[in-house]
Design an enzyme around this catalytic site. Structure first.
Site, PDB file in Angstrom:
ATOM      1  N   SER A   1       0.820  -1.217   0.000  1.00 22.54           N
ATOM      2  CA  SER A   1       0.000   0.000   0.000  1.00 22.54           C
ATOM      3  C   SER A   1       0.854   1.267   0.000  1.00 22.54           C
ATOM      4  O   SER A   1       1.913   1.316   0.623  1.00 22.54           O
ATOM      5  CB  SER A   1      -0.888  -0.006   1.249  1.00 22.54           C
ATOM      6  OG  SER A   1      -1.497   1.250   1.422  1.00 22.54           O
TER       7      SER A   1
ATOM      8  N   TYR B   1      -1.988   5.366  -4.579  1.00 21.85           N
ATOM      9  CA  TYR B   1      -3.124   6.284  -4.535  1.00 21.85           C
ATOM     10  C   TYR B   1      -2.741   7.455  -5.408  1.00 21.85           C
ATOM     11  O   TYR B   1      -1.602   7.940  -5.356  1.00 21.85           O
ATOM     12  CB  TYR B   1      -3.428   6.715  -3.105  1.00 21.85           C
ATOM     13  CG  TYR B   1      -4.272   5.700  -2.361  1.00 21.85           C
ATOM     14  CD1 TYR B   1      -5.515   5.329  -2.848  1.00 21.85           C
ATOM     15  CD2 TYR B   1      -3.822   5.108  -1.186  1.00 21.85           C
ATOM     16  CE1 TYR B   1      -6.300   4.402  -2.184  1.00 21.85           C
ATOM     17  CE2 TYR B   1      -4.593   4.174  -0.503  1.00 21.85           C
ATOM     18  CZ  TYR B   1      -5.838   3.833  -1.012  1.00 21.85           C
ATOM     19  OH  TYR B   1      -6.613   2.909  -0.361  1.00 21.85           O
TER      20      TYR B   1
ATOM     21  N   THR C   1      -5.043   2.468  -7.553  1.00 15.31           N
ATOM     22  CA  THR C   1      -6.377   2.256  -6.977  1.00 15.31           C
ATOM     23  C   THR C   1      -7.291   3.411  -7.351  1.00 15.31           C
ATOM     24  O   THR C   1      -6.972   4.569  -7.092  1.00 15.31           O
ATOM     25  CB  THR C   1      -6.275   2.124  -5.442  1.00 15.31           C
ATOM     26  OG1 THR C   1      -5.437   1.013  -5.164  1.00 15.31           O
ATOM     27  CG2 THR C   1      -7.633   1.916  -4.805  1.00 15.31           C
TER      28      THR C   1
ATOM     29  N   LYS D   1      -6.651  -0.982 -10.249  1.00 14.42           N
ATOM     30  CA  LYS D   1      -7.338  -1.702  -9.161  1.00 14.42           C
ATOM     31  C   LYS D   1      -8.627  -0.975  -8.806  1.00 14.42           C
ATOM     32  O   LYS D   1      -8.602   0.218  -8.474  1.00 14.42           O
ATOM     33  CB  LYS D   1      -6.428  -1.771  -7.931  1.00 14.42           C
ATOM     34  CG  LYS D   1      -7.056  -2.442  -6.710  1.00 14.42           C
ATOM     35  CD  LYS D   1      -6.035  -2.614  -5.593  1.00 14.42           C
ATOM     36  CE  LYS D   1      -6.598  -3.370  -4.408  1.00 14.42           C
ATOM     37  NZ  LYS D   1      -7.436  -2.568  -3.520  1.00 14.42           N
TER      38      LYS D   1
ATOM     39  N   HIS E   1     -12.656  -2.517  -3.083  1.00 17.63           N
ATOM     40  CA  HIS E   1     -11.897  -2.103  -1.900  1.00 17.63           C
ATOM     41  C   HIS E   1     -12.334  -2.903  -0.670  1.00 17.63           C
ATOM     42  O   HIS E   1     -12.376  -2.395   0.445  1.00 17.63           O
ATOM     43  CB  HIS E   1     -12.082  -0.602  -1.647  1.00 17.63           C
ATOM     44  CG  HIS E   1     -10.831   0.103  -1.211  1.00 17.63           C
ATOM     45  ND1 HIS E   1     -10.076   0.876  -2.047  1.00 17.63           N
ATOM     46  CD2 HIS E   1     -10.196   0.148  -0.013  1.00 17.63           C
ATOM     47  CE1 HIS E   1      -9.043   1.380  -1.375  1.00 17.63           C
ATOM     48  NE2 HIS E   1      -9.084   0.936  -0.134  1.00 17.63           N
TER      49      HIS E   1
ATOM     50  N   GLY F   1     -13.767 -10.745  -0.411  1.00 20.30           N
ATOM     51  CA  GLY F   1     -14.579 -11.801   0.195  1.00 20.30           C
ATOM     52  C   GLY F   1     -14.017 -13.200   0.091  1.00 20.30           C
ATOM     53  O   GLY F   1     -14.706 -14.160   0.452  1.00 20.30           O
TER      54      GLY F   1
HETATM   55  C1  LIG Z   1      -7.986  -2.381   6.536  1.00 19.71           C
HETATM   56  C2  LIG Z   1      -7.898  -2.305   5.045  1.00 19.71           C
HETATM   57  C3  LIG Z   1      -7.051  -1.382   4.458  1.00 19.71           C
HETATM   58  C4  LIG Z   1      -6.942  -1.324   3.070  1.00 19.71           C
HETATM   59  N1  LIG Z   1      -6.050  -0.460   2.517  1.00 19.71           N
HETATM   60  C5  LIG Z   1      -5.927  -0.412   1.169  1.00 19.71           C
HETATM   61  C6  LIG Z   1      -4.953   0.427   0.565  1.00 19.71           C
HETATM   62  O1  LIG Z   1      -4.181   1.086   1.236  1.00 19.71           O
HETATM   63  N2  LIG Z   1      -4.918   0.456  -0.795  1.00 19.71           N
HETATM   64  C7  LIG Z   1      -5.760  -0.300  -1.581  1.00 19.71           C
HETATM   65  O2  LIG Z   1      -5.688  -0.226  -2.802  1.00 19.71           O
HETATM   66  N3  LIG Z   1      -6.654  -1.129  -1.015  1.00 19.71           N
HETATM   67  C8  LIG Z   1      -6.747  -1.206   0.330  1.00 19.71           C
HETATM   68  N4  LIG Z   1      -7.640  -2.083   0.881  1.00 19.71           N
HETATM   69  C9  LIG Z   1      -8.447  -2.972   0.009  1.00 19.71           C
HETATM   70  C10 LIG Z   1      -7.693  -4.270  -0.247  1.00 19.71           C
HETATM   71  O3  LIG Z   1      -6.572  -4.053  -1.059  1.00 19.71           O
HETATM   72  C11 LIG Z   1      -8.577  -5.326  -0.927  1.00 19.71           C
HETATM   73  O4  LIG Z   1      -9.157  -4.762  -2.069  1.00 19.71           O
HETATM   74  C12 LIG Z   1      -9.669  -5.890  -0.012  1.00 19.71           C
HETATM   75  O5  LIG Z   1      -9.221  -5.969   1.312  1.00 19.71           O
HETATM   76  C13 LIG Z   1     -10.095  -7.285  -0.474  1.00 19.71           C
HETATM   77  O6  LIG Z   1     -11.201  -7.720   0.243  1.00 19.71           O
HETATM   78  P1  LIG Z   1     -11.125  -8.714   1.497  1.00 19.71           P
HETATM   79  O7  LIG Z   1     -10.575  -7.925   2.653  1.00 19.71           O
HETATM   80  O8  LIG Z   1     -12.538  -9.118   1.684  1.00 19.71           O
HETATM   81  O9  LIG Z   1     -10.222  -9.881   1.146  1.00 19.71           O
HETATM   82  C14 LIG Z   1      -7.732  -2.177   2.268  1.00 19.71           C
HETATM   83  C15 LIG Z   1      -8.579  -3.108   2.869  1.00 19.71           C
HETATM   84  C16 LIG Z   1      -8.654  -3.186   4.232  1.00 19.71           C
HETATM   85  C17 LIG Z   1      -9.542  -4.233   4.853  1.00 19.71           C
END
Ligand SMILES: Cc1cc2nc3c(=O)[nH]c(=O)nc-3n(C[C@H](O)[C@H](O)[C@H](O)COP(=O)(O)O)c2cc1C
Length: 405
Positions: free
Chosen positions: A149, A172, A198, A277, A301, A334
């Site tokens: 990230s 980002y 993203t 993404k 996300h 998921g």
């Molecule tokens: C706590 C948290 C922080 C996240 N931070 C980012 C991030 O910094 N950048 C990003 O592109 N996606 C971020 N995501 C989304 C994840 O990359 C991913 O798309 C998502 O967690 C997938 O779903 P899942 O948690 O159900 O497996 C974040 C997700 C969570 C749960």
């Protein structure tokens, strides 16, 4: 009590079967009953990712747990992501020689042990002191792809060193291209072959579950975070490792005025391959191809952006059609079982990302917890391949799926 003392204390409590039900955070409303009859002694004991989730919930303070678990508004999209996999049943095949299975795949030139990758999650030190570095070490052991990230709590270079190989950099967009350019240059210098940009969070969101769980936390946010007048944590890019050396005055992570031109500018500004993404619609997949993207990640996300109830698994087929085989389509959201990985691949995904599951492993045991999550999902995925008679990931197809309802 320092953070480490606190973790040690909580670990001690968690290890005590007598006190297990009386932990200070056990009363959090979002808590789901643990299926485990006693807390895990080591990551190796975990039977599925949910046992690691339940332990992580005991160890991670409520505000940070809320940060991880939250969706937006009523968490409808988050639940839909998980539930969508149950709409499909697997169609078993017999008398296929499955004595030699090949789980390996290649994504944008990167060979991987399995199609399961670790999605970018910001601020992983909130869950374990070793944060992204522990994830990198686990990804190295399992030869898995890690996407780091922009909001990593460790410097990119430290993560690349722990991975002992390339990681992809999640970008980002920011609201100032000069800052974006600096981030890109740093990722290039660190040897990242791919930038995953993203695009699903252009202008704010309402993370209600996170806010609710913050109320349960008795610690003072100001001890570790910049806070606003109400004492709520406030984003401070200046303090984040990826923004060192960047002028953060007036800088925001995202911009509401973003258009497809941004991808053209990105193309001109970097030598890295570009993966977008956060694509959910077939038209956007076609536009991504048109604008020179090298890949797509179908993502909402993790249910943390648009509250609509549409699961990423539901979006996947139209995005695959939109990309028309010209660039690889990955997906996340998921995924909790190896059979979920199989189903996503059967619907056309090249690789499948996990977010919260590896974060649960991290919160529970650090590096070994992340390793165990990757191992469990790979074992389950292997069994799905066996049952469906797919000897390699190339042999996985929609013929294995029966859609219900
Ligand atoms: C706590 C948290 C922080 C996240 N931070 C980012 C991030 O910094 N950048 C990003 O592109 N996606 C971020 N995501 C989304 C994840 O990359 C991913 O798309 C998502 O967690 C997938 O779903 P899942 O948690 O159900 O497996 C974040 C997700 C969570 C749960």
């Amino acid at each position: 009590m320092t953070r480490n003392d606190r973790r040690a204390w909580l670990k001690f409590l968690a290890a005590s079967p007598l006190l297990a039900g009386a932990l200070p955070f056990a009363s959090a409303p979002a808590r789901r009953a643990s299926a485990a009859t006693r807390p895990l002694g080591s990551a190796a004991e975990a039977l599925d990712v949910f046992e690691l989730r339940d332990l992580a919930q005991r160890l991670v303070p409520p505000a940070h747990w809320g940060y991880l678990q939250s969706g937006v508004d009523g968490d409808v999209t988050l639940r839909a992501n998980e539930a969508a996999f149950a709409r499909y049943e697997l169609r078993g095949r017999r008398f296929v020689d499955v004595s030699h299975l090949d789980l390996a795949t290649t994504v944008l030139g990167m060979p991987l042990a399995t199609p399961i990758f670790c999605c970018p999650i910001g601020s992983l030190r909130a869950l374990h002191p070793d944060g992204e570095v522990a994830v990198a070490a686990a990804a190295k052991t399992r030869n898995a792809l890690q996407i780091l990230s922009t909001q990593s709590s460790y410097p990119l270079e430290a993560v690349v060193a722990a991975r002992g190989g390339p990681v992809w950099f999640q970008l980002y967009t920011t609201n100032r291209f000069e800052a974006t350019r600096q981030l890109l240059k740093r990722a290039e210098s660190a040897g990242c072959p791919v930038v995953a940009v993203t695009v699903d969070l252009p202008a704010g969101r309402n993370t209600e579950t996170a806010a609710r769980l913050r109320r349960e936390d008795t610690r003072l946010c100001s001890a570790c975070h910049t806070v606003d007048a109400q004492g709520e944590p406030r984003l401070s890019l200046a303090a984040e490792p990826m923004f060192q050396g960047i002028d953060t005055r007036g800088l925001a992570l995202t911009s509401a005025s973003l258009s497809w031109d941004f991808i053209k500018r990105l193309r001109d500004a970097t030598t890295m391959k570009i993966v977008i993404k956060g694509i959910e619609a077939g038209e956007d997949a076609a536009l991504a191809v048109e604008h020179g993207a090298d890949g797509i990640i179908v993502s909402n996300h993790g249910g943390r952006a648009l509250e609509s109830g549409r699961a990423t698994l539901e979006s996947l087929p139209e995005v695959v059609r939109g990309a028309a085989g010209r660039i690889p389509v990955l997906m996340d959201g998921g995924v909790r079982r190896g059979t979920d990985v199989y189903k996503a691949l059967a619907l056309g995904a090249r690789a499948v990302g996990i977010g919260r599951p590896y974060a649960w492993g991290l919160g529970a045991f650090g590096q070994s917890g992340v390793e165990r999550v990757l191992e469990i999902l790979a074992l389950e995925f292997r069994l799905a391949m066996v049952g469906c008679g797919a000897r390699s990931v190339r042999e996985i197809s929609a013929d294995s799926l029966i859609a219900r309802g």
